[in-house]
Design an enzyme around this catalytic site. Structure first.
Site, PDB file in Angstrom:
ATOM      1  N   HIS A   7     -12.604   6.708  -4.895  1.00  0.00           N
ATOM      2  CA  HIS A   7     -12.026   5.385  -4.710  1.00  0.00           C
ATOM      3  C   HIS A   7     -12.879   3.988  -5.044  1.00  0.00           C
ATOM      4  CE1 HIS A   7      -9.568   6.175  -1.438  1.00  0.00           C
ATOM      5  NE2 HIS A   7      -9.158   4.916  -1.687  1.00  0.00           N
ATOM      6  N   HIS A  79     -11.901  -1.368   0.234  1.00  0.00           N
ATOM      7  CA  HIS A  79     -12.946  -0.506   0.831  1.00  0.00           C
ATOM      8  C   HIS A  79     -12.705  -0.164  -0.108  1.00  0.00           C
ATOM      9  CE1 HIS A  79      -8.394   1.712   0.704  1.00  0.00           C
ATOM     10  NE2 HIS A  79      -9.639   2.021   0.563  1.00  0.00           N
ATOM     11  N   GLU A 130     -14.069   3.927   3.730  1.00  0.00           N
ATOM     12  CA  GLU A 130     -13.161   5.879   3.963  1.00  0.00           C
ATOM     13  C   GLU A 130     -13.368   6.926   3.762  1.00  0.00           C
ATOM     14  OE1 GLU A 130      -9.494   5.360   1.464  1.00  0.00           O
ATOM     15  OE2 GLU A 130      -7.909   6.668   2.171  1.00  0.00           O
TER      16      GLU A 130
HETATM   17 CO    CO Z   1      -8.588   3.681   0.253  1.00  0.00          CO
END
Ligand code: CO
Length: 134
Positions: A7, A79, A130
């Site tokens: 994502h 992020h 991440e």
């Molecule tokens: Co995230």
């Protein structure tokens, strides 16, 4: 090995409101609004065929994204999240290669019920990264 882009996260003051136009204008599938107190955020996901957009909203006084939203009142990309097959192996390799892992280095359970870690933006061209176990 680097896997799929899981994502892209956009930090905003109101995650539900931000996700709404993705549903109404793009016809994207919008998830329920889920508070994650252990991460200090409220999340809403828009699901795309090849990835997701994660809208995150500060939750609680010491939310890790509170300052970001203060500096970016209209919201902003916060992020990007990549999948890795083995988060511990990925972490150890990243550290060996000189990348900094944020926090205590122990994976936490993220928004999808899977272990995640965050990596220092200075080691990734200014982007907070991440990694999530796939
Ligand atoms: Co995230």
């Amino acid at each position: 090995m680097l896997g799929r882009l899981n994502h892209v996260a956009i930090a905003v003051a109101d995650a539900e409101k931000a996700a709404k136009i993705y549903g109404s204008a793009f016809g994207a599938e919008i998830s329920a609004t889920v508070p994650l107190p252990e991460h200090g955020v409220i999340t809403v996901f828009a699901t795309l065929p090849n990835t997701k957009i994660e809208f995150i909203q500060p939750l609680g006084a010491d939310s890790p994204i509170a300052k970001f939203v203060e500096r970016n009142p209209d919201g902003g990309i916060h992020h990007i999240c990549y999948e890795v097959p083995d988060i511990i192996a990925a972490r150890d390799n990243l550290i060996k290669e000189g990348a900094r892992v944020l926090g205590d280095g122990q994976p936490k359970i993220g928004a999808h019920g899977k272990p995640v870690l965050f990596l220092h933006p200075k080691d990734f061209s200014g982007a907070l990264v991440e990694i999530e176990q796939s």
